[in-house]
Design an enzyme around this catalytic site. Structure first.
Site, PDB file in Angstrom:
ATOM      1  CG  ASP A  14     -42.765  10.608 -23.809  1.00 41.56           C
ATOM      2  OD1 ASP A  14     -43.889  10.977 -23.534  1.00 41.56           O
ATOM      3  OD2 ASP A  14     -42.288  10.389 -24.832  1.00 41.56           O
ATOM      4  CG  ASP A  48     -47.123   8.059 -28.582  1.00 43.88           C
ATOM      5  OD1 ASP A  48     -47.304   7.040 -29.009  1.00 43.88           O
ATOM      6  OD2 ASP A  48     -47.795   8.900 -28.152  1.00 43.88           O
ATOM      7  CG  ASP A  90     -39.662  10.846 -27.879  1.00 45.33           C
ATOM      8  OD1 ASP A  90     -39.674  10.626 -29.221  1.00 45.33           O
ATOM      9  OD2 ASP A  90     -40.098  10.893 -27.096  1.00 45.33           O
TER      10      ASP A  90
END
Length: 208
Positions: A8, A10, A162
């Site tokens: 991922d 961000d 995240d």
């Protein structure tokens, strides 16, 4: 045998969530919404922008687009100097030494994705944008597209996320997934299907 790493963007490659939080706080304040870390984590993190503004404000069409563009422009102003998540460069060096493929799978808009990658001096061989494949996380489609483009099976990849939304996307594509504790608690990430949680990428080196 691991053949590919999928990341991922961000909150994973870099801890950009505080900057996104600040940008959302500024653009939503005139609408009477107060964005604190809990609000951001529960209502914004891991979601596509059109879904966020529709859910929070009931906005669609041109007004929604203007708000989104203002928010993302402000984010890029804030995100001028970014540092990669600790251990990332060592992990990528180890992966490349082993001949592994790698790529980035993100819900971020194209301009933001390129901005962040340039700020981090990263040039992933593969970049999958949710806005280009038609569905975003938590739908597994972005990760399925990544697997197809790399030519690897789900069990031959590792994903790093995240947010619970991102974890569900990768796990839904059948990929063993590890979650970074940059924005969400371990419990919610493990409930979403993560195999384990990491403080940063220094704890991921033994996975290869």
């Amino acid at each position: 045998m691991v053949k590919a790493l999928l990341f991922d963007l961000d909150g994973t490659l870099a801890d950009t969530d505080p900057l996104h939080l600040l940008a959302w706080r500024e653009v939503l304040r005139p609408y009477g919404l107060s964005v604190d870390p809990v609000f951001y984590r529960e209502r914004i993190s891991g979601r596509l922008n059109p879904e966020i503004v529709r859910d929070l404000l009931g906005l669609e069409g041109e007004e929604a687009n203007r708000l989104i563009e203002a928010k993302e422009a402000r984010f890029r102003e804030l995100a001028q100097e970014l540092e990669p998540t600790p251990g990332l460069r060592n992990l990528l060096q180890k992966a490349e030494a082993q001949g592994l493929l790698w790529g980035v799978v993100t819900n971020a808009p194209r301009e933001n994705a390129h901005h962040v990658l340039q700020a981090l001096s990263l040039k992933p061989p593969l970049l999958v944008l949710a806005e280009e494949v038609g569905r975003g996380k938590p739908d597994p489609l972005p990760y399925r597209v990544a697997l197809a483009r790399l030519g690897v099976a789900p069990e031959e990849a590792l994903a790093f996320e995240d947010s619970p939304s991102g974890v569900r996307s990768a796990v839904g594509a059948g990929i063993p997934t590890y979650a970074l504790l940059t924005g969400h608690g371990a419990e919610s990430l493990l409930e979403a299907g993560a195999k384990g949680v990491l403080r940063d990428f220094r704890e991921a080196l033994d996975l290869l």
